[in-house]
Design a protein around this motif. Structure first.
Motif, PDB file in Angstrom:
ATOM      1  N   ARG A  30       1.829 -39.763   1.435  1.00 54.86           N
ATOM      2  CA  ARG A  30       3.323 -40.577   1.387  1.00 54.86           C
ATOM      3  C   ARG A  30       4.096 -39.615   0.519  1.00 54.86           C
ATOM      4  O   ARG A  30       3.767 -39.072  -0.363  1.00 54.86           O
ATOM      5  N   LYS A  31       5.319 -39.636   0.691  1.00 57.18           N
ATOM      6  CA  LYS A  31       6.572 -38.839   0.096  1.00 57.18           C
ATOM      7  C   LYS A  31       7.501 -39.845  -0.406  1.00 57.18           C
ATOM      8  O   LYS A  31       7.835 -40.341   0.774  1.00 57.18           O
ATOM      9  N   ILE A  32       7.946 -40.062  -1.516  1.00 55.17           N
ATOM     10  CA  ILE A  32       9.077 -40.698  -1.929  1.00 55.17           C
ATOM     11  C   ILE A  32      10.211 -39.861  -2.039  1.00 55.17           C
ATOM     12  O   ILE A  32      10.330 -38.697  -2.556  1.00 55.17           O
ATOM     13  N   ASN A  33      11.263 -40.148  -1.267  1.00 55.15           N
ATOM     14  CA  ASN A  33      12.474 -39.371  -1.057  1.00 55.15           C
ATOM     15  C   ASN A  33      13.617 -39.669  -1.912  1.00 55.15           C
ATOM     16  O   ASN A  33      13.425 -40.980  -2.833  1.00 55.15           O
ATOM     17  N   GLY A  34      14.427 -39.063  -2.148  1.00 58.25           N
ATOM     18  CA  GLY A  34      15.660 -38.993  -3.226  1.00 58.25           C
ATOM     19  C   GLY A  34      16.273 -40.099  -3.001  1.00 58.25           C
ATOM     20  O   GLY A  34      17.129 -40.647  -3.904  1.00 58.25           O
ATOM     21  N   ASP A  35      16.475 -40.484  -1.686  1.00 59.00           N
ATOM     22  CA  ASP A  35      17.235 -41.696  -1.469  1.00 59.00           C
ATOM     23  C   ASP A  35      16.605 -43.145  -1.565  1.00 59.00           C
ATOM     24  O   ASP A  35      17.137 -44.205  -0.923  1.00 59.00           O
ATOM     25  N   ASN A  36      15.618 -43.079  -2.161  1.00 62.63           N
ATOM     26  CA  ASN A  36      14.573 -44.077  -2.216  1.00 62.63           C
ATOM     27  C   ASN A  36      14.019 -44.840  -0.848  1.00 62.63           C
ATOM     28  O   ASN A  36      13.241 -45.876  -0.841  1.00 62.63           O
ATOM     29  N   THR A  37      13.871 -43.900  -0.038  1.00 63.80           N
ATOM     30  CA  THR A  37      13.220 -44.119   1.147  1.00 63.80           C
ATOM     31  C   THR A  37      12.039 -43.619   1.089  1.00 63.80           C
ATOM     32  O   THR A  37      11.718 -42.669  -0.002  1.00 63.80           O
ATOM     33  N   HIS A  38      10.693 -43.853   1.857  1.00 64.41           N
ATOM     34  CA  HIS A  38       9.432 -43.191   1.759  1.00 64.41           C
ATOM     35  C   HIS A  38       9.211 -42.720   2.895  1.00 64.41           C
ATOM     36  O   HIS A  38       9.631 -43.295   4.160  1.00 64.41           O
ATOM     37  N   SER A  39       8.338 -41.471   3.311  1.00 64.08           N
ATOM     38  CA  SER A  39       7.938 -41.045   4.453  1.00 64.08           C
ATOM     39  C   SER A  39       6.331 -41.092   4.272  1.00 64.08           C
ATOM     40  O   SER A  39       5.649 -40.759   3.295  1.00 64.08           O
ATOM     41  N   LEU A  40       5.858 -41.160   5.315  1.00 63.11           N
ATOM     42  CA  LEU A  40       4.536 -41.663   5.762  1.00 63.11           C
ATOM     43  C   LEU A  40       4.060 -41.030   6.803  1.00 63.11           C
ATOM     44  O   LEU A  40       4.437 -41.246   7.883  1.00 63.11           O
ATOM     45  N   GLN A  41       2.717 -40.311   6.690  1.00 66.66           N
ATOM     46  CA  GLN A  41       1.834 -39.717   7.911  1.00 66.66           C
ATOM     47  C   GLN A  41       0.513 -40.223   7.705  1.00 66.66           C
ATOM     48  O   GLN A  41      -0.211 -40.103   6.700  1.00 66.66           O
ATOM     49  N   GLY A  42      -0.203 -40.753   8.667  1.00 65.16           N
ATOM     50  CA  GLY A  42      -1.583 -41.235   8.888  1.00 65.16           C
ATOM     51  C   GLY A  42      -2.245 -40.138   9.221  1.00 65.16           C
ATOM     52  O   GLY A  42      -1.866 -39.231  10.299  1.00 65.16           O
ATOM     53  N   TYR A  43      -3.563 -39.891   8.967  1.00 62.35           N
ATOM     54  CA  TYR A  43      -4.547 -39.066   9.905  1.00 62.35           C
ATOM     55  C   TYR A  43      -5.709 -39.874  10.218  1.00 62.35           C
ATOM     56  O   TYR A  43      -6.200 -40.812   9.641  1.00 62.35           O
ATOM     57  N   LEU A  44      -6.562 -39.208  11.084  1.00 63.11           N
ATOM     58  CA  LEU A  44      -7.789 -39.943  11.439  1.00 63.11           C
ATOM     59  C   LEU A  44      -8.483 -38.941  12.060  1.00 63.11           C
ATOM     60  O   LEU A  44      -8.269 -37.991  12.735  1.00 63.11           O
TER      61      LEU A  44
END
Length: 338
Positions: A242-256
């Motif tokens: 997870r990455k928390i962005n400067g505009d208060n959005t979050h970015s998420l990537q899953g792995y398996l």
């Protein structure tokens, strides 16, 4: 095909401060019932599986309120025992911008779940009833009695031909001063019993003491997770970055990771209404994908979309069904569904 899936864990009362006020500012609280087991059982029920919670609640009006709430979520309550007097509680203050959200627990060790004796559970009957069971590292941190119950139930399910799911969910504050040395053998035992594990490179480094010379998280993940899977004979390992962005959005990537190969979801960026419970939504998506026989790439994409949707609703408990998650995977957005 649909499975019978159980989760072992505590039912907690969530007391949330409305909006973005602090506890010191607000005089009203909204309450609901939650917990990792509740979230998992509710989510897989929404995906069409028969779900149960294995827990203990007090035999009083508070316990009845919790039972009623669980039934509304579609969770089977026949494996819930009754005893003790209390439920664990926590207070939630929503974060905003640079101010993080904050969770404050009451004395959860005195709850009915955390004081229940082994005799309150019929481990053999539970194991025979289900195809899969989910355990959480937060539960593992509670006390020796609960840890023993987890391990006994995991072994019984394995002996009955079922699958064991373990989410590391490591919280250092719950393990005490010598947390790493104390926690490691318990984690190793649960990992050796698990078929499906939720973790990332931080868990491998901090819990298991594994070393790496790589500095990039993605590279650490790809180096360490195969070693963990091989050592503990894990069929599937999965997790998120997870990455928390400067505009208060979050970015998420899953792995398996399975059969010696990594599969990564698309990186999803979204606004956050309530992030508590999103990890459980991701885990339930992986559980569903595996139960339905999805190929690994589709499974991890489904799980990431389920986690994204969980950020858009109030409360810990995921509410999306399979159709809604698939719709989110296709990035189909509409103003109003009619």
């Amino acid at each position: 095909m649909p499975k019978t899936i159980a989760a072992f864990g505590e039912v907690m009362m969530r007391l949330q401060v409305p909006g973005y006020a602090s506890l010191a500012q607000e005089s009203h609280l909204n309450y609901s019932f939650s917990g990792t087991g509740v979230n998992i059982a509710s989510a897989v029920a929404r995906f069409g599986h028969a779900s149960y919670l294995v827990s203990t609640l007090p035999d009083n009006p508070l316990g009845e309120a919790a039972i009623s709430y669980l039934r509304k979520l579609g969770i089977g309550t026949s494996l819930i025992s009754r005893g003790g007097k209390y439920v664990g509680m926590y207070f939630l203050e929503n974060g905003f911008g640079v101010r993080p959200g904050r969770v404050t627990y009451t004395d959860r060790l005195g709850s009915s779940f955390n004081t229940a004796e082994d005799a309150i559970y019929d481990f053999d009957a539970i194991a025979e009833k289900i195809d899969m069971i989910h355990f959480c590292g937060i539960t593992l941190s509670m006390n020796d009695t609960v840890r023993g119950q987890m391990k006994v139930l995991a072994r019984k399910v394995k002996q009955s031909g079922g699958m064991v799911v373990f989410d590391c969910n490591y919280r250092p504050s719950l393990w005490g001063a010598d947390r790493y040395d104390f926690a490691k053998p318990h984690y190793e035992e649960m990992l050796s019993l698990a078929d499906i594990v939720f973790m990332n490179e931080k868990d491998a480094i901090h819990i298991l003491g594994m070393e790496t010379t790589r500095e990039d998280r993605h590279e650490q993940l790809q180096e360490l997770i195969p070693k963990v899977a091989a050592k503990y004979n894990i069929t599937v390992a999965s997790g998120t970055h997870r990455k928390i962005n400067g505009d208060n959005t979050h970015s998420l990537q899953g792995y398996l990771y399975t059969d010696g190969a990594f599969h990564f979801s698309q990186t999803l960026t979204f606004s956050v209404h309530d992030r508590i419970g999103a990890g459980d939504a991701y885990a339930s998506g992986v559980i569903h994908g595996i139960s339905e026989g999805y190929e690994p790439g589709r499974t991890v994409d489904f799980a990431a979309a389920a986690a994204m949707l969980a950020h858009t609703v109030t409360g810990d408990t995921p509410t999306a069904n399979e159709r809604e998650v698939i719709q989110a995977m296709s990035h189909h957005m509409s103003d109003v569904e009619r």
